[in-house]
Design a protein around this motif. Structure first.
Motif, PDB file in Angstrom:
ATOM      1  N   ASP A 189       0.843  -1.193   0.000  1.00 24.47           N
ATOM      2  CA  ASP A 189       0.000   0.000   0.000  1.00 24.47           C
ATOM      3  C   ASP A 189       0.884   1.251   0.000  1.00 24.47           C
ATOM      4  O   ASP A 189       2.081   1.178   0.284  1.00 24.47           O
ATOM      5  N   PRO A 190       0.334   2.431  -0.333  1.00 28.03           N
ATOM      6  CA  PRO A 190       1.163   3.649  -0.445  1.00 28.03           C
ATOM      7  C   PRO A 190       1.955   3.990   0.812  1.00 28.03           C
ATOM      8  O   PRO A 190       3.072   4.486   0.729  1.00 28.03           O
ATOM      9  N   ALA A 191       1.397   3.738   2.002  1.00 25.20           N
ATOM     10  CA  ALA A 191       2.095   4.068   3.248  1.00 25.20           C
ATOM     11  C   ALA A 191       2.942   2.907   3.768  1.00 25.20           C
ATOM     12  O   ALA A 191       3.670   3.067   4.761  1.00 25.20           O
ATOM     13  N   TYR A 235      -5.989   6.708   5.331  1.00 24.24           N
ATOM     14  CA  TYR A 235      -4.883   7.164   6.173  1.00 24.24           C
ATOM     15  C   TYR A 235      -5.259   8.439   6.921  1.00 24.24           C
ATOM     16  O   TYR A 235      -5.966   9.306   6.390  1.00 24.24           O
ATOM     17  N   TYR A 281      -0.353  11.399   8.541  1.00 21.25           N
ATOM     18  CA  TYR A 281       0.516  10.780   7.536  1.00 21.25           C
ATOM     19  C   TYR A 281       0.955  11.779   6.466  1.00 21.25           C
ATOM     20  O   TYR A 281       1.875  11.488   5.683  1.00 21.25           O
ATOM     21  N   PHE A 282       0.325  12.948   6.424  1.00 17.50           N
ATOM     22  CA  PHE A 282       0.667  13.958   5.427  1.00 17.50           C
ATOM     23  C   PHE A 282       1.416  15.155   6.036  1.00 17.50           C
ATOM     24  O   PHE A 282       1.792  16.075   5.323  1.00 17.50           O
ATOM     25  N   LEU A 292       3.208  10.228   3.573  1.00 17.49           N
ATOM     26  CA  LEU A 292       2.584  10.394   2.265  1.00 17.49           C
ATOM     27  C   LEU A 292       2.641  11.856   1.853  1.00 17.49           C
ATOM     28  O   LEU A 292       2.553  12.748   2.700  1.00 17.49           O
ATOM     29  N   THR A 293       2.773  12.083   0.564  1.00 18.46           N
ATOM     30  CA  THR A 293       2.803  13.457   0.064  1.00 18.46           C
ATOM     31  C   THR A 293       1.655  13.752  -0.894  1.00 18.46           C
ATOM     32  O   THR A 293       1.242  14.891  -1.031  1.00 18.46           O
ATOM     33  N   ASP A 294       1.160  12.745  -1.552  1.00 14.62           N
ATOM     34  CA  ASP A 294       0.109  12.925  -2.544  1.00 14.62           C
ATOM     35  C   ASP A 294      -1.240  12.615  -1.893  1.00 14.62           C
ATOM     36  O   ASP A 294      -1.508  11.463  -1.525  1.00 14.62           O
ATOM     37  N   THR A 295      -2.089  13.615  -1.772  1.00 18.34           N
ATOM     38  CA  THR A 295      -3.392  13.404  -1.116  1.00 18.34           C
ATOM     39  C   THR A 295      -4.290  12.475  -1.913  1.00 18.34           C
ATOM     40  O   THR A 295      -5.286  11.978  -1.381  1.00 18.34           O
ATOM     41  N   ASN A 334      -3.525   9.609  -2.565  1.00 19.15           N
ATOM     42  CA  ASN A 334      -3.306   8.310  -1.943  1.00 19.15           C
ATOM     43  C   ASN A 334      -4.016   8.169  -0.600  1.00 19.15           C
ATOM     44  O   ASN A 334      -3.832   7.175   0.088  1.00 19.15           O
ATOM     45  N   ARG A 335      -4.796   9.181  -0.221  1.00 15.46           N
ATOM     46  CA  ARG A 335      -5.481   9.116   1.077  1.00 15.46           C
ATOM     47  C   ARG A 335      -6.400   7.900   1.158  1.00 15.46           C
ATOM     48  O   ARG A 335      -6.552   7.285   2.209  1.00 15.46           O
TER      49      ARG A 335
END
Length: 220
Positions: free
Chosen positions: A43-45, A180, A184-185, A195-198, A200-201
């Motif tokens: 997963d992204p995180a 998330y 995480y942002f 995470l940087t790209d919302t 991917n929330r």
């Protein structure tokens, strides 16, 4: 002589009943006891459970023609990364606690050979929906897997030996959504964040799972 040609042609095409690769089968009700491997998609995180062994129970009941309904319960004990998202990247991971993934789903299974076997094999397609959960509370980083809706699709193959229980192999793709927390942002002191790209929330991921086991007929 000409009258013999149709007879010879019909003898070459198809099979005598005793030599046919197809045999009638009663699908009925069955219970499958299976084990295998759950390959988790990253997963992204990177907080999803790691790939692990899995065990499953599956109940099938024929509803007419090539179709059966099924209910399946799968459990996979594993571990995952525990993050403190406000820590710098070098110290963000603080442990790998154990976690158990529980998957309950049901759906429709279609036998591709109908109510027959082919060389004692029954290939099938299936699809369904259900829920997945790890039954855990939010962790120190405010992340919680929770209980999620999921859907599944895959392939199955059953082998019916002359004697003994049926053998079943399933290859299933499960899909569910990760959510998330805001933490995480948030950037840590080293200007990094989990995470940087919302976008991917809320990310759809899941697992590819293969299981093998025995199938026992019920109420026959």
């Amino acid at each position: 002589m000409c009258s013999l040609i149709p007879a010879l042609a019909s003898a070459q095409v198809g099979h005598l009943p005793a030599n046919s690769p197809f045999e009638d089968v009663k699908l009925g009700q069955n219970l499958s006891i299976m084990g295998g491997w759950m390959a988790m998609k990253r997963d992204p995180a990177d907080v999803a459970p790691k790939s692990s062994l899995a065990a499953a129970l599956r109940y099938d009941i024929a509803i007419g023609g090539p179709a059966s309904l099924y209910v399946r319960y799968l459990v996979a004990p594993s571990e995952r990364k525990l993050l403190v998202p406000t820590n710098p990247r070098a110290t963000r991971v603080i442990g790998t606690p154990g976690v158990t993934t529980h998957q309950l789903d049901g759906g429709l299974d279609l036998a591709l050979t109908g109510k027959k076997t082919w060389h004692r094999l029954i290939p099938s397609l299936n699809g369904g929906a259900g829920v997945v959960s790890d039954f855990s509370a939010a962790d120190t980083g405010s992340y919680q897997f929770g209980t999620k809706f999921s859907f599944s699709y895959g392939l199955g193959l059953r082998y019916l030996p002359r004697k003994g229980p049926m053998i079943r192999v399933d290859l299933t793709n499960f899909m569910w959504q990760y959510d998330y927390p805001d933490r995480y942002f948030v950037k840590a002191s080293d200007t990094t964040s989990v995470l940087t790209d919302t976008r991917n929330r809320s990310a759809w991921r899941g697992s590819r799972t293969v299981t093998v086991g025995v199938t026992l007929p019920l109420f026959r």
